[in-house]
Design an enzyme around this catalytic site. Structure first.
Site, PDB file in Angstrom:
ATOM      1  N   ASP A  12       0.872  -1.172   0.000  1.00  0.00           N
ATOM      2  CA  ASP A  12       0.000   0.000   0.000  1.00  0.00           C
ATOM      3  C   ASP A  12       0.909   1.221   0.000  1.00  0.00           C
ATOM      4  OD1 ASP A  12      -2.360   1.609   0.340  1.00  0.00           O
ATOM      5  OD2 ASP A  12      -1.788   1.864   2.434  1.00  0.00           O
ATOM      6  N   SER A  13       0.302   2.367  -0.258  1.00  0.00           N
ATOM      7  CA  SER A  13       1.061   3.612  -0.183  1.00  0.00           C
ATOM      8  C   SER A  13       1.538   3.874   1.247  1.00  0.00           C
ATOM      9  CB  SER A  13       0.183   4.765  -0.657  1.00  0.00           C
ATOM     10  OG  SER A  13      -1.022   4.770   0.088  1.00  0.00           O
ATOM     11  N   CYS A  75      -4.262  -1.304  -1.961  1.00  0.00           N
ATOM     12  CA  CYS A  75      -4.392   0.147  -2.085  1.00  0.00           C
ATOM     13  C   CYS A  75      -5.362   0.379  -3.234  1.00  0.00           C
ATOM     14  CB  CYS A  75      -3.035   0.763  -2.407  1.00  0.00           C
ATOM     15  SG  CYS A  75      -3.085   2.529  -2.741  1.00  0.00           S
ATOM     16  N   GLU A 163      -5.341   9.541   9.466  1.00  0.00           N
ATOM     17  CA  GLU A 163      -3.929   9.412   9.862  1.00  0.00           C
ATOM     18  C   GLU A 163      -3.590  10.251  11.083  1.00  0.00           C
ATOM     19  OE1 GLU A 163      -1.189   9.512   6.647  1.00  0.00           O
ATOM     20  OE2 GLU A 163      -2.061   7.667   5.880  1.00  0.00           O
ATOM     21  N   CYS A 212     -11.450   3.048  -0.178  1.00  0.00           N
ATOM     22  CA  CYS A 212     -10.131   3.527   0.242  1.00  0.00           C
ATOM     23  C   CYS A 212      -9.766   2.769   1.506  1.00  0.00           C
ATOM     24  CB  CYS A 212     -10.176   5.035   0.517  1.00  0.00           C
ATOM     25  SG  CYS A 212      -8.670   5.659   1.283  1.00  0.00           S
ATOM     26  N   HIS A 214      -8.304   3.557   4.136  1.00  0.00           N
ATOM     27  CA  HIS A 214      -8.414   4.227   5.442  1.00  0.00           C
ATOM     28  C   HIS A 214      -9.853   4.242   5.971  1.00  0.00           C
ATOM     29  CE1 HIS A 214      -4.450   5.474   4.329  1.00  0.00           C
ATOM     30  NE2 HIS A 214      -4.319   6.284   5.367  1.00  0.00           N
TER      31      HIS A 214
HETATM   32  N1  DGL Z   1      -4.178   3.625   0.221  1.00  0.00           N
HETATM   33  C1  DGL Z   1      -4.858   4.682  -0.492  1.00  0.00           C
HETATM   34  C2  DGL Z   1      -6.133   4.106  -1.131  1.00  0.00           C
HETATM   35  O1  DGL Z   1      -6.644   3.087  -0.717  1.00  0.00           O
HETATM   36  C3  DGL Z   1      -5.191   5.858   0.406  1.00  0.00           C
HETATM   37  C4  DGL Z   1      -3.983   6.649   0.844  1.00  0.00           C
HETATM   38  C5  DGL Z   1      -3.291   7.356  -0.300  1.00  0.00           C
HETATM   39  O2  DGL Z   1      -3.869   8.278  -0.916  1.00  0.00           O
HETATM   40  O3  DGL Z   1      -2.159   7.011  -0.595  1.00  0.00           O
HETATM   41  O4  DGL Z   1      -6.636   4.680  -2.054  1.00  0.00           O
END
Ligand code: DGL
Length: 301
Positions: A12-13, A75, A163, A212, A214
């Site tokens: 993931d990012s 992600c 976050e 997403c 989060h």
């Molecule tokens: N992990 C990203 C997503 O699920 C969210 C966080 C980001 O923008 O990097 O889209």
């Protein structure tokens, strides 16, 4: 696959993909999961397609080099923008979060069928995601292929709020300060605005898809807000849906790829491209348990 069991790469990012890992771990007994959070280049959700593809490819290659035999793109943004490139570049199976999320939403909508054919044609799902995911219309395409109309809503403020920990706990901590309550109420207000706007554009929606990584942390507040707005849609979590798909693929291919040992808890190893301390601290909130030791890795720019 060695005697240790199957190795699953998850990336993931940043921390968000830990919500996918959290759902996956109980379903893959005996596996070894290597997680990479590309925290130095976070967020992906506000970046261009070219940049997201470049970042996703280097993250995925790192995991393949670490022995991953299957890659989970945990992600939504990387799945939306880079899944085809990842599949073309890697020699291992790659699972993204969008198709499983769309399928789970379609199943939830089918369960609520009214029998009225005209209404069925209009059945829809409301998708909340980052700006880049929404602009890619990847969810809309996946839903359309399943006969479902998606109304997509970008919610760029939600990732930073999660976050920063500005979330409403289901059971507020004893002794929580007035500021904690004020922070939580900011997030509640932001959600009311986003959901109010989105629902006005989506009168036919029967389910809401968390597009997403989060957003599962906001699920109780999202459900509360939907109820307050008089639209208690069923909430679908693409993290849960993805974990079920990965477990199914592994058990179907158990013979061919060595499969899971099915014995003992899945083990984990964590890598981050920026501060390991921050990852250990924030990651625990997403994983729902202490992350433990995190190793730093440099993937370049
Ligand atoms: N992990 C990203 C997503 O699920 C969210 C966080 C980001 O923008 O990097 O889209």
């Amino acid at each position: 696959m060695g005697a240790k069991g199957l190795t699953i790469g998850v990336f993931d990012s940043g921390f968000g993909g830990l919500t996918v890992l959290r759902e996956l771990l109980p379903l893959v007994a005996g596996a070894h999961c290597v997680y990479l959070g590309d925290t130095a280049r976070l967020p992906y959700g506000s970046k261009s397609r070219e940049t997201i593809v470049r970042y996703a490819l280097s993250s995925a290659r790192f995991l393949q080099q670490r022995g991953a035999q299957l890659l989970v793109v945990a992600c939504n943004t990387a799945t939306a923008l880079a899944l085809d490139e990842l599949r073309a570049a890697l020699t291992i199976p790659v699972v993204g979060v969008i198709q499983p999320g769309a399928e789970a939403a379609a199943a939830a909508c089918r369960e609520q069928e009214t029998g009225d054919r005209e209404q069925e044609k209009m059945a829809g799902v409301l998708v909340l995601a980052t700006q880049a995911t929404i602009e890619s219309h990847a969810y809309a395409r996946a839903c359309a292929a399943l006969g479902l109309k998606a109304t997509e809503k970008a919610c760029p403020l939600l990732v930073p709020l999660v976050e920063e920990g500005w979330i409403c706990e289901e059971t507020p901590a004893v002794g929580g300060s007035a500021n904690d309550a004020a922070r939580a109420s900011v997030t509640a207000q932001v959600l009311r605005i986003y959901l109010g706007e989105a629902l006005r554009d989506a009168p036919e929606s029967r389910a809401l898809l968390l597009g997403c990584t989060h957003y599962p942390l906001l699920r109780p507040e999202i459900e509360r807000t939907l109820a307050e707005l008089g639209r208690p849609l069923r909430v679908i979590d693409s993290a849960q849906a993805t974990a079920r798909v990965v477990a199914r693929i592994l058990s179907e291919n158990g013979g061919a790829r060595g499969g899971l040992t099915g014995v003992g808890e899945a083990t984990c190893e964590f890598f981050a491209t920026d501060s390991v301390r921050k990852f250990e601290r924030l990651g625990s909130r997403f994983l729902g348990r202490p992350v433990g030791e995190v190793q730093l890795v440099d993937l370049g720019g």
